[in-house]
Design a protein around this motif. Structure first.
Motif, PDB file in Angstrom:
ATOM      1  N   ALA A   7       0.832  -1.214   0.000  1.00  0.00           N
ATOM      2  CA  ALA A   7       0.000   0.000   0.000  1.00  0.00           C
ATOM      3  C   ALA A   7       0.864   1.261   0.000  1.00  0.00           C
ATOM      4  O   ALA A   7       0.574   2.220  -0.724  1.00  0.00           O
ATOM      5  CB  ALA A   7      -0.945  -0.005   1.201  1.00  0.00           C
ATOM      6  N   GLU A   8       1.922   1.271   0.817  1.00  0.00           N
ATOM      7  CA  GLU A   8       2.829   2.422   0.842  1.00  0.00           C
ATOM      8  C   GLU A   8       3.516   2.605  -0.512  1.00  0.00           C
ATOM      9  O   GLU A   8       3.668   3.727  -0.999  1.00  0.00           O
ATOM     10  CB  GLU A   8       3.893   2.241   1.931  1.00  0.00           C
ATOM     11  CG  GLU A   8       3.363   2.309   3.328  1.00  0.00           C
ATOM     12  CD  GLU A   8       4.379   1.853   4.366  1.00  0.00           C
ATOM     13  OE1 GLU A   8       4.256   2.301   5.517  1.00  0.00           O
ATOM     14  OE2 GLU A   8       5.289   1.047   4.035  1.00  0.00           O
ATOM     15  N   GLU A  10       2.411   1.692  -3.522  1.00  0.00           N
ATOM     16  CA  GLU A  10       1.448   2.221  -4.494  1.00  0.00           C
ATOM     17  C   GLU A  10       1.186   3.709  -4.266  1.00  0.00           C
ATOM     18  O   GLU A  10       1.086   4.483  -5.220  1.00  0.00           O
ATOM     19  CB  GLU A  10       0.143   1.427  -4.458  1.00  0.00           C
ATOM     20  CG  GLU A  10       0.275   0.024  -5.004  1.00  0.00           C
ATOM     21  CD  GLU A  10       0.805  -0.033  -6.437  1.00  0.00           C
ATOM     22  OE1 GLU A  10       0.471   0.841  -7.258  1.00  0.00           O
ATOM     23  OE2 GLU A  10       1.575  -0.957  -6.731  1.00  0.00           O
ATOM     24  N   HIS A  11       1.092   4.108  -3.009  1.00  0.00           N
ATOM     25  CA  HIS A  11       0.877   5.525  -2.688  1.00  0.00           C
ATOM     26  C   HIS A  11       2.079   6.363  -3.139  1.00  0.00           C
ATOM     27  O   HIS A  11       1.909   7.419  -3.759  1.00  0.00           O
ATOM     28  CB  HIS A  11       0.627   5.699  -1.193  1.00  0.00           C
ATOM     29  CG  HIS A  11       0.402   7.107  -0.777  1.00  0.00           C
ATOM     30  ND1 HIS A  11      -0.763   7.791  -1.057  1.00  0.00           N
ATOM     31  CD2 HIS A  11       1.201   7.973  -0.127  1.00  0.00           C
ATOM     32  CE1 HIS A  11      -0.663   9.019  -0.591  1.00  0.00           C
ATOM     33  NE2 HIS A  11       0.527   9.155  -0.019  1.00  0.00           N
ATOM     34  N   ALA A  12       3.284   5.891  -2.839  1.00  0.00           N
ATOM     35  CA  ALA A  12       4.499   6.617  -3.246  1.00  0.00           C
ATOM     36  C   ALA A  12       4.598   6.681  -4.768  1.00  0.00           C
ATOM     37  O   ALA A  12       4.931   7.733  -5.333  1.00  0.00           O
ATOM     38  CB  ALA A  12       5.733   5.947  -2.654  1.00  0.00           C
ATOM     39  N   GLN A  14       2.170   6.593  -6.948  1.00  0.00           N
ATOM     40  CA  GLN A  14       1.174   7.546  -7.441  1.00  0.00           C
ATOM     41  C   GLN A  14       1.659   8.983  -7.254  1.00  0.00           C
ATOM     42  O   GLN A  14       1.490   9.815  -8.140  1.00  0.00           O
ATOM     43  CB  GLN A  14      -0.167   7.343  -6.752  1.00  0.00           C
ATOM     44  CG  GLN A  14      -1.268   8.216  -7.326  1.00  0.00           C
ATOM     45  CD  GLN A  14      -1.520   7.924  -8.799  1.00  0.00           C
ATOM     46  OE1 GLN A  14      -1.714   6.782  -9.182  1.00  0.00           O
ATOM     47  NE2 GLN A  14      -1.496   8.955  -9.631  1.00  0.00           N
ATOM     48  N   ARG A  15       2.256   9.283  -6.123  1.00  0.00           N
ATOM     49  CA  ARG A  15       2.782  10.633  -5.891  1.00  0.00           C
ATOM     50  C   ARG A  15       3.906  10.972  -6.869  1.00  0.00           C
ATOM     51  O   ARG A  15       4.005  12.103  -7.346  1.00  0.00           O
ATOM     52  CB  ARG A  15       3.259  10.769  -4.449  1.00  0.00           C
ATOM     53  CG  ARG A  15       2.093  10.734  -3.454  1.00  0.00           C
ATOM     54  CD  ARG A  15       2.528  10.964  -2.050  1.00  0.00           C
ATOM     55  NE  ARG A  15       3.064  12.318  -1.924  1.00  0.00           N
ATOM     56  CZ  ARG A  15       3.801  12.725  -0.917  1.00  0.00           C
ATOM     57  NH1 ARG A  15       4.111  11.888   0.053  1.00  0.00           N
ATOM     58  NH2 ARG A  15       4.252  13.959  -0.859  1.00  0.00           N
ATOM     59  N   ASP A  18       2.185  11.660 -10.158  1.00  0.00           N
ATOM     60  CA  ASP A  18       1.469  12.945 -10.085  1.00  0.00           C
ATOM     61  C   ASP A  18       2.430  14.127 -10.184  1.00  0.00           C
ATOM     62  O   ASP A  18       2.096  15.158 -10.762  1.00  0.00           O
ATOM     63  CB  ASP A  18       0.659  13.047  -8.791  1.00  0.00           C
ATOM     64  CG  ASP A  18      -0.542  12.115  -8.763  1.00  0.00           C
ATOM     65  OD1 ASP A  18      -0.903  11.556  -9.829  1.00  0.00           O
ATOM     66  OD2 ASP A  18      -1.100  11.929  -7.668  1.00  0.00           O
ATOM     67  N   SER A  63       8.802  -3.075  -2.824  1.00  0.00           N
ATOM     68  CA  SER A  63       7.811  -3.771  -2.021  1.00  0.00           C
ATOM     69  C   SER A  63       7.948  -5.257  -2.298  1.00  0.00           C
ATOM     70  O   SER A  63       7.945  -5.673  -3.466  1.00  0.00           O
ATOM     71  CB  SER A  63       6.403  -3.291  -2.373  1.00  0.00           C
ATOM     72  OG  SER A  63       5.441  -3.993  -1.613  1.00  0.00           O
TER      73      SER A  63
END
Length: 66
Positions: A7-8, A10-12, A14-15, A18, A63
């Motif tokens: 999850a971390e 995927e969040h990183a 995406q950032r 972006d 990951s």
């Protein structure tokens, strides 16, 4: 390299997308805009992403596969 939970990671990732930061699927291709790529580390198979910080230091986030 920095190890993250899925999850971390995927969040990183995406950032990073972006912010339009160049990334790559391997340490020797850190700006090819492909990835995440497969990687093998001490704890087994992982997904990894490489990029450069503003001072051009190579950073890898990964990951482990479950």
């Amino acid at each position: 390299a920095f190890s993250m939970t899925p999850a971390e990671f995927e969040h990183a990732f995406q950032r990073i997308r972006d912010a339009r930061i160049a990334y790559g699927d391997a340490f020797d291709a850190a700006a090819n805009m492909r990835g995440p790529g497969p990687s093998e580390w001490a704890r087994g198979d992982a997904r990894s992403l490489c990029l450069f910080d503003p001072n051009h230091h190579l950073i890898e986030i990964l990951s482990y596969a479950k």
